[in-house]
Motif scaffolding. Structure first.
Motif, short mmCIF file in Angstrom:
data_model
loop_
_atom_site.label_atom_id
_atom_site.label_comp_id
_atom_site.label_asym_id
_atom_site.label_seq_id
_atom_site.Cartn_x
_atom_site.Cartn_y
_atom_site.Cartn_z
N LYS A 59 0.80 -1.23 0.00
CA LYS A 59 0.00 0.00 0.00
C LYS A 59 0.83 1.28 0.00
O LYS A 59 0.34 2.35 -0.36
CB LYS A 59 -0.94 -0.01 1.21
CG LYS A 59 -2.16 0.89 1.04
CD LYS A 59 -3.28 0.48 1.96
CE LYS A 59 -4.52 1.33 1.70
NZ LYS A 59 -5.67 0.89 2.49
N GLU A 132 -5.93 -5.41 2.17
CA GLU A 132 -6.60 -4.98 3.40
C GLU A 132 -6.65 -6.09 4.43
O GLU A 132 -6.61 -5.84 5.63
CB GLU A 132 -8.01 -4.48 3.07
CG GLU A 132 -8.06 -3.25 2.18
CD GLU A 132 -7.31 -2.07 2.76
OE1 GLU A 132 -7.34 -1.89 4.00
OE2 GLU A 132 -6.67 -1.33 1.99
N GLY A 135 -3.43 -6.25 6.21
CA GLY A 135 -3.37 -5.08 7.09
C GLY A 135 -4.14 -5.31 8.37
O GLY A 135 -3.64 -5.05 9.47
N ASN A 186 -3.14 7.69 8.16
CA ASN A 186 -2.78 6.30 7.91
C ASN A 186 -4.03 5.43 7.89
O ASN A 186 -5.09 5.84 8.38
CB ASN A 186 -1.81 5.81 8.98
CG ASN A 186 -0.44 6.46 8.84
OD1 ASN A 186 0.01 6.74 7.73
ND2 ASN A 186 0.23 6.70 9.95
N PRO A 187 -3.93 4.21 7.33
CA PRO A 187 -5.11 3.32 7.24
C PRO A 187 -5.83 3.17 8.59
O PRO A 187 -5.20 3.12 9.64
CB PRO A 187 -4.51 1.99 6.76
CG PRO A 187 -3.32 2.41 5.95
CD PRO A 187 -2.75 3.61 6.67
N GLN A 189 -7.08 0.79 10.03
CA GLN A 189 -6.72 -0.38 10.84
C GLN A 189 -5.84 0.01 12.03
O GLN A 189 -5.99 -0.53 13.14
CB GLN A 189 -5.95 -1.41 10.00
CG GLN A 189 -6.81 -2.11 8.94
CD GLN A 189 -6.63 -1.49 7.58
OE1 GLN A 189 -6.55 -0.27 7.47
NE2 GLN A 189 -6.59 -2.30 6.54
#
Length: 211
Positions: A59, A132, A135, A186-187, A189
């Motif tokens: 990513k 994903e 992640g 940031n993501p 998660q």
């Protein structure tokens, strides 16, 4: 360099250095006793950071997370090597249970993880669902890591052998991580991971008070 950029650089350096800083204190405790500290904290963090490294590769977000993942992996491997504790592997009758040095056990598990992830990378490395998933796997495992220590403390009815400094840095670091990930976009998660970890940190504080 503007003040805003300076603050960002300080935050990025802190994200790498601050999370690993208390483990020297835990290392000193391991020199005297293996009791009280869960080896699964080291193993869980090593496995989760491998997931995070692959996630970053797929990513390509904030490079600080990649550096943090590599640094944390190295420190946990060092801690695991310093510990002489073993892990009991139960086997069905008529075979006897066996005890394996924690370091060897997790090196074996890590080898399997790496083989599987490299194979999956060739097959689904560009698939958003796969990206994903690894992640979420990484941060879910990282979020569960304090839970290993919670369970060990509960089973022992004691917090002896677990460094107070580690807990203090876990708690303050997790609060800062939530803000950091939100600020740098940031993501999601990583934000969810931080929230779960803060919850476990509060349980650990309660165990220090109770035991």
């Amino acid at each position: 360099m503007t003040i805003e950029k300076l603050i960002e650089h300080i935050a990025q350096i802190s994200m790498v250095v601050f999370p690993v800083s208390p483990y020297f204190s835990q290392y000193l405790k391991l020199k005297h006793t293996n009791q009280g500290f869960s080896l699964h904290v080291c193993g869980g963090l090593m496995l989760s950071n491998i997931f995070k490294i692959f996630f970053w590769y797929c990513k390509r977000f904030d490079i600080t997370i990649l550096v943090q993942g590599i640094t944390m992996f190295a420190v946990q491997l060092w801690l695991l090597a310093a510990s002489k504790a073993t892990i009991r592997i139960k086997r069905h009758f008529p075979y006897n249970d066996v005890e394996v040095l924690g370091l060897y056990f997790y090196l074996y598990v890590l080898s399997i993880q790496l083989i599987v992830l490299v194979a999956c990378q060739f097959g689904w490395g560009r698939d958003p669902i796969y990206v994903e998933t690894i992640g979420f796997s990484g941060v879910a495992l990282e979020a569960a890591v304090p839970g290993f220590q919670v369970f060990r403390n509960f089973r022992n009815r004691s917090v002896k052998g677990f460094s107070e400094l580690v807990l203090l840095v876990w708690f303050t670091g997790d609060i800062c991580k939530i803000g950091y990930h939100l600020y740098f976009g940031n993501p999601i998660q990583f934000v969810l991971c931080g929230i779960v970890q803060v919850t476990f940190d509060l349980i650990l504080f309660y165990q220090f008070y109770k035991y």
